[in-house]
Design a protein around this motif. Structure first.
Motif, PDB file in Angstrom:
ATOM      1  N   ALA A  33      -5.761   1.625  -0.703  1.00 15.37           N
ATOM      2  CA  ALA A  33      -6.308   1.390   0.633  1.00 15.37           C
ATOM      3  C   ALA A  33      -5.359   1.905   1.683  1.00 15.37           C
ATOM      4  O   ALA A  33      -4.176   1.628   1.656  1.00 15.37           O
ATOM      5  CB  ALA A  33      -6.570  -0.104   0.830  1.00 15.37           C
TER       6      ALA A  33
ATOM      7  N   LYS B 221      -5.826  -2.091  -3.507  1.00 20.57           N
ATOM      8  CA  LYS B 221      -5.006  -2.291  -2.304  1.00 20.57           C
ATOM      9  C   LYS B 221      -3.938  -1.210  -2.191  1.00 20.57           C
ATOM     10  O   LYS B 221      -3.569  -0.807  -1.086  1.00 20.57           O
ATOM     11  CB  LYS B 221      -4.354  -3.667  -2.343  1.00 20.57           C
ATOM     12  CG  LYS B 221      -5.322  -4.796  -2.076  1.00 20.57           C
ATOM     13  CD  LYS B 221      -4.634  -5.968  -1.391  1.00 20.57           C
ATOM     14  CE  LYS B 221      -5.585  -7.150  -1.232  1.00 20.57           C
ATOM     15  NZ  LYS B 221      -6.721  -6.841  -0.340  1.00 20.57           N
TER      16      LYS B 221
ATOM     17  N   PRO C 290       0.839  -1.197   0.000  1.00 25.17           N
ATOM     18  CA  PRO C 290       0.000   0.000   0.000  1.00 25.17           C
ATOM     19  C   PRO C 290       0.876   1.249   0.000  1.00 25.17           C
ATOM     20  O   PRO C 290       1.968   1.243   0.570  1.00 25.17           O
ATOM     21  CB  PRO C 290      -0.780  -0.116   1.308  1.00 25.17           C
ATOM     22  CG  PRO C 290      -0.832  -1.578   1.585  1.00 25.17           C
ATOM     23  CD  PRO C 290       0.445  -2.140   1.056  1.00 25.17           C
TER      24      PRO C 290
END
Lengths: 121, 121
Positions: B116, B113, B21
């Motif tokens: 995120a 992701k 991330p």
DNA sequence: AGCATGCATCGACGGATGTCGAAACACCGA
DNA sequence: TCGGTGTTTCGACATCCGTCGATGCATGCT
């Protein structure tokens, strides 16, 4: 040691208005124009590194001097930070000698929402 | 020794390996290069509309004829679909006269992701 | 005031990218 | 086999974009 940062709890309903999820219906021209700007901003390796450097920096913000070691000249760093700012992904504030950049959570959340669903087709 | 399957079954939890991330740590040059390719692919309004058209089409797939009404010439549509395919976001299959495109969920999930966390700083 | 440092803007250059029409390719039906 | 339709590739062109050095601006220190 870590004084906990005040996290404005991510309220998913206050996300920057842009577009429906990509899976909901085909985007129209105007929506696509807006959304593409955000993706385009992250579509450059140097910008992605700068954004990641800010996002991962302690305190949620970083001054240019903290993150400018990405292999390009200083004017180029400044240019890319401006692009990220124009796309709404970063905001900046000058405090004395240094300029601090931080992530704009709502806009990033909007991008996440665009993608949400497209991975679960 | 390594006669291992190169393309293991795509478990949706085992997302395409790319990068951590964006908030975890600053991306290095190589990671940024890979990730930027995906964002760049969605960084064009026409491509975003095409992707959205495929993603939102019933059955999870669409032939070119279904989605080519985005205001540019047909060769240009084909060009953009190729870009999306090269970025790993779409896959295609010819069935008779028509070529069908579908979303590659694992790659889109990888993009999700990446984002995120960046919205919850 | 003068100077050093951090950052932004300017102007220029080369390469990447989006676009098109024409042409090639793939498939199907007659 | 031939013509028609759907899709891709090719070649050319204009524009956009990332990059740099030079320069300008803001701030803080002496």
């Amino acid at each position: 040691m870590s004084n906990v940062e005040l996290l404005p709890v991510l309220d998913s309903s206050v996300v920057v208005p842009c577009c429906p999820p990509l899976t909901e219906r085909p985007l129209d021209a105007e929506e696509a124009e807006r959304a593409a700007k955000m993706f385009k901003a992250l579509g450059d390796p140097v910008r992605l590194r700068l954004f990641s450097a800010v996002a991962s920096h302690e305190g949620g913000e970083a001054c240019v001097c903290d993150i400018s070691d990405v292999g390009v000249s200083q004017p180029t760093v400044s240019h890319h930070l401006k692009k990220l700012k124009e796309a709404g992904l970063l905001s900046s504030e000058r405090r004395g000698t240094w300029v601090y950049y931080r992530v704009e959570p709502s806009v990033v959340a909007a991008m996440g929402k665009l993608l949400a669903g497209a991975a679960t087709v």
